[in-house]
Write a protein that holds these residues in place. Structure first.
Motif, PDB file in Angstrom:
ATOM      1  N   LEU A 450      -2.271 -43.140 -33.131  1.00 21.51           N
ATOM      2  CA  LEU A 450      -3.114 -42.667 -34.232  1.00 21.51           C
ATOM      3  C   LEU A 450      -4.386 -43.507 -34.375  1.00 21.51           C
ATOM      4  O   LEU A 450      -5.456 -42.975 -34.699  1.00 21.51           O
ATOM      5  N   SER A 451      -4.275 -44.814 -34.124  1.00 27.26           N
ATOM      6  CA  SER A 451      -5.444 -45.686 -34.253  1.00 27.26           C
ATOM      7  C   SER A 451      -6.487 -45.417 -33.164  1.00 27.26           C
ATOM      8  O   SER A 451      -7.678 -45.710 -33.353  1.00 27.26           O
ATOM      9  N   SER A 452      -6.052 -44.892 -32.029  1.00 27.19           N
ATOM     10  CA  SER A 452      -6.969 -44.654 -30.906  1.00 27.19           C
ATOM     11  C   SER A 452      -7.818 -43.395 -31.092  1.00 27.19           C
ATOM     12  O   SER A 452      -8.801 -43.211 -30.371  1.00 27.19           O
ATOM     13  N   ILE A 453      -7.451 -42.545 -32.038  1.00 28.27           N
ATOM     14  CA  ILE A 453      -8.174 -41.278 -32.211  1.00 28.27           C
ATOM     15  C   ILE A 453      -9.618 -41.518 -32.615  1.00 28.27           C
ATOM     16  O   ILE A 453     -10.559 -40.933 -32.046  1.00 28.27           O
ATOM     17  N   THR A 454      -9.856 -42.382 -33.585  1.00 29.25           N
ATOM     18  CA  THR A 454     -11.220 -42.637 -34.076  1.00 29.25           C
ATOM     19  C   THR A 454     -12.137 -43.196 -33.001  1.00 29.25           C
ATOM     20  O   THR A 454     -13.230 -42.643 -32.776  1.00 29.25           O
ATOM     21  N   PHE A 458     -15.620 -41.337 -31.198  1.00 25.88           N
ATOM     22  CA  PHE A 458     -16.965 -41.922 -31.131  1.00 25.88           C
ATOM     23  C   PHE A 458     -17.436 -42.086 -29.690  1.00 25.88           C
ATOM     24  O   PHE A 458     -18.618 -41.911 -29.380  1.00 25.88           O
ATOM     25  N   MET A 459     -16.508 -42.407 -28.779  1.00 29.12           N
ATOM     26  CA  MET A 459     -16.888 -42.555 -27.379  1.00 29.12           C
ATOM     27  C   MET A 459     -17.310 -41.224 -26.779  1.00 29.12           C
ATOM     28  O   MET A 459     -18.225 -41.165 -25.949  1.00 29.12           O
ATOM     29  N   LEU A 460     -16.680 -40.136 -27.201  1.00 27.04           N
ATOM     30  CA  LEU A 460     -17.041 -38.804 -26.692  1.00 27.04           C
ATOM     31  C   LEU A 460     -18.424 -38.381 -27.164  1.00 27.04           C
ATOM     32  O   LEU A 460     -19.125 -37.626 -26.483  1.00 27.04           O
ATOM     33  N   SER A 479      -9.847 -47.850 -39.849  1.00 24.93           N
ATOM     34  CA  SER A 479      -8.821 -46.840 -39.567  1.00 24.93           C
ATOM     35  C   SER A 479      -7.548 -47.475 -39.026  1.00 24.93           C
ATOM     36  O   SER A 479      -6.430 -47.044 -39.353  1.00 24.93           O
ATOM     37  N   THR A 480      -7.693 -48.528 -38.204  1.00 24.10           N
ATOM     38  CA  THR A 480      -6.509 -49.212 -37.664  1.00 24.10           C
ATOM     39  C   THR A 480      -5.745 -49.919 -38.777  1.00 24.10           C
ATOM     40  O   THR A 480      -4.509 -49.940 -38.787  1.00 24.10           O
TER      41      THR A 480
END
Length: 506
Positions: A450-454, A458-460, A479-480
């Motif tokens: 879940l923490s990796s979603i944000t 942004f990277m995309l 968010s993490t």
């Protein structure tokens, strides 16, 4: 005598240790930047790789350090205070023997390796020799101080670390100031000042312990049975620590031989950040590990398991909060910190943070194994696995691998070793595998996902620039934190944290 684990004391000690960590992290990152800029990449790399030769022999002492802490904590857990002085004095005697062996090895095998094998420019060899001898002196000072530090941890007097760290921070700032003021060879000056600072801090720790803990007063004792018991425990622990030295300093030596001191400087920068962040886990585990040992010593298996589950989740969440934002914006953060970033520093930093997440999360299992005293199988299997890192890395570099590939090897073996570590620990202290997966690892994986979603979102978007980078860092951090609090902690733990935070605020 039954030991009662104290969540309030654990949280209080954690808060104290985090205040210490925040201070030391800020000072460490600032002084690292100044030292790197003052010495230059080449001299900075020389200092780290030369000191690493002495550190290689540290496996002889690391096992004894673990043994001392385990025996002191175990006796406190059983309420047997009469034996504490015997354990402390015996550990001092063994540390003295270890110091003599390390000096002998450093002045023979180590000195030959530095002179003949390391890649050091001829004009800097004299300065390198100064650094080497002062590193030996510093190593001996630290070795003879470890029993005192173990006493502080075993008694859970973490405030001592916080207060003495304030002095440590002031001395480090003074060291940097003197480095800028004097015009002599700065590499030699840095080595002299660093050794002097370590000596003074260690003297302060020793004085504190002798004044506050009765067992820390020296008197001649020779208990042959205890000596053999502690040395036997340390012997198996040394095998695991030999592997640890191998894949830390061994990889450092390999990078020097294949790529020269500039890459050592890049590794030193990455390790500096990793070490600062690892204090997040180390401080929490320093507060909870004595309770794991004491509950096991008093026969409270359920309490021991509960502390292991809690420590696993807390460790992972605390590290992820720090690591994920840094990994996402590593190039920008290193540039803002250092100005000129050494080649490969970004790649090495990201891989080292990933390795740290894997290893530190399973450290509570290692503490439980040490508490049992039955460490032979654990150290033999785990140490042998980790020993494979250096030879495999050598093969990778020999066939043209980039500097960062050795840490890909390290990460892969660390994951395998963590699985093996759990299986061995589960059989020793009767942890239910399903319960461990449910109460510890599954929550860690969910928090990570879940923490990796944000940051991925942004990277995309592929935006760039300092403002966007800092905003991404802040959002990822926030968010993490939210996910870790909501998913990584259970209801009781969230309530405990809210209660303690409200007291601190009031």
């Amino acid at each position: 005598m039954s030991y009662t684990p104290n969540s309030g004391r654990m949280l209080k000690n954690t808060v104290i240790l985090y205040a210490r960590m925040a201070l030391m992290m800020c000072i460490s990152l600032y002084t690292s930047r100044v030292v790197l800029q003052t010495l230059g990449m080449e001299d900075y790399g020389i200092y780290n790789v030369v000191g690493g030769v002495v550190v290689m022999f540290g496996f002889l002492n690391d096992g004894m350090t673990v043994s001392t802490l385990r025996f002191l904590t175990f006796e406190l857990g059983q309420g047997n205070r009469k034996r504490l002085n015997e354990i402390f004095v015996t550990s001092l005697h063994i540390h003295l023997i270890v110091s003599a062996v390390i000096v002998l090895l450093s002045e023979t095998v180590g000195l030959w390796f530095m002179m003949e094998k390391l890649v050091i420019p001829a004009e800097r060899m004299t300065a390198a020799q100064w650094c080497y001898q002062l590193s030996i002196f510093t190593a001996v000072v630290n070795i003879m101080s470890y029993p005192y530090n173990a006493a502080i941890i075993a008694h859970e007097k973490m405030s001592a670390f916080a207060y003495i760290s304030l002095l440590d921070a002031i001395l480090k700032l003074l060291l940097v100031y003197l480095l800028l003021v004097f015009s002599m060879d700065r590499l030699i000056l840095y080595a002299v000042l660093f050794a002097a600072e370590k000596l003074l801090i260690r003297m302060v720790y020793n004085v504190y312990c002798t004044r506050h803990f009765e067992e820390c007063h020296y008197r001649w004792i020779y208990n042959k049975a205890l000596f053999r018991q502690m040395f036997s425990f340390a012997g198996w622990s040394m095998w695991g620590n030999l592997a640890c030295i191998g894949f830390t300093q061994g990889l450092n030596m390999l990078l020097n031989v294949f790529f020269g001191p500039v890459v050592n400087a890049a590794r030193a920068v990455a390790v500096q950040v990793q070490s600062a962040i690892s204090q997040v886990a180390s401080n929490f585990q320093m507060a909870i590990n004595p309770q794991i040992t004491k509950t096991h010593a008093s026969g409270q298996a359920d309490e021991t398991h509960s502390l292991i589950f809690r420590s696993t989740r807390f460790t992972f969440c605390l590290l992820l909060i720090m690591c994920l934002p840094i990994m996402v914006e590593a190039p920008l953060l290193l540039e803002l910190w250092l100005g000129e970033v050494p080649p490969y520093a970004v790649e090495l930093l990201i891989l080292l943070l990933m390795i740290m997440l894997v290893e530190q999360t399973t450290n509570p299992l290692a503490t439980a194994v040490m508490a049992t005293g039955n460490i032979k199988k654990y150290e033999l299997v785990n140490g042998t696995l980790m020993m494979m890192i250096v030879p495999i890395s050598y093969c990778v570099l020999h066939y043209g691998g980039a500097p960062w590939t050795v840490y890909v090897v390290y990460l892969s073996i660390a994951i395998i070793a963590s699985v093996v570590r759990f299986l061995i620990t589960a059989s020793l202290i009767n942890i239910n595998i399903k319960e461990y997966l449910k109460k510890a690892l599954s929550k860690c994986f969910l928090v990570l996902t879940l923490s990796s979603i944000t940051p991925l979102a942004f990277m995309l978007l592929a935006y760039s620039g300092i403002v966007v980078g800092l905003f991404t860092f802040g959002i990822t951090l926030l968010s993490t934190c939210i996910v870790s609090y909501a998913i990584g902690l259970d209801t009781e733990e969230r309530a405990m944290i809210r209660s303690k935070l409200s007291k601190i605020i009031r």
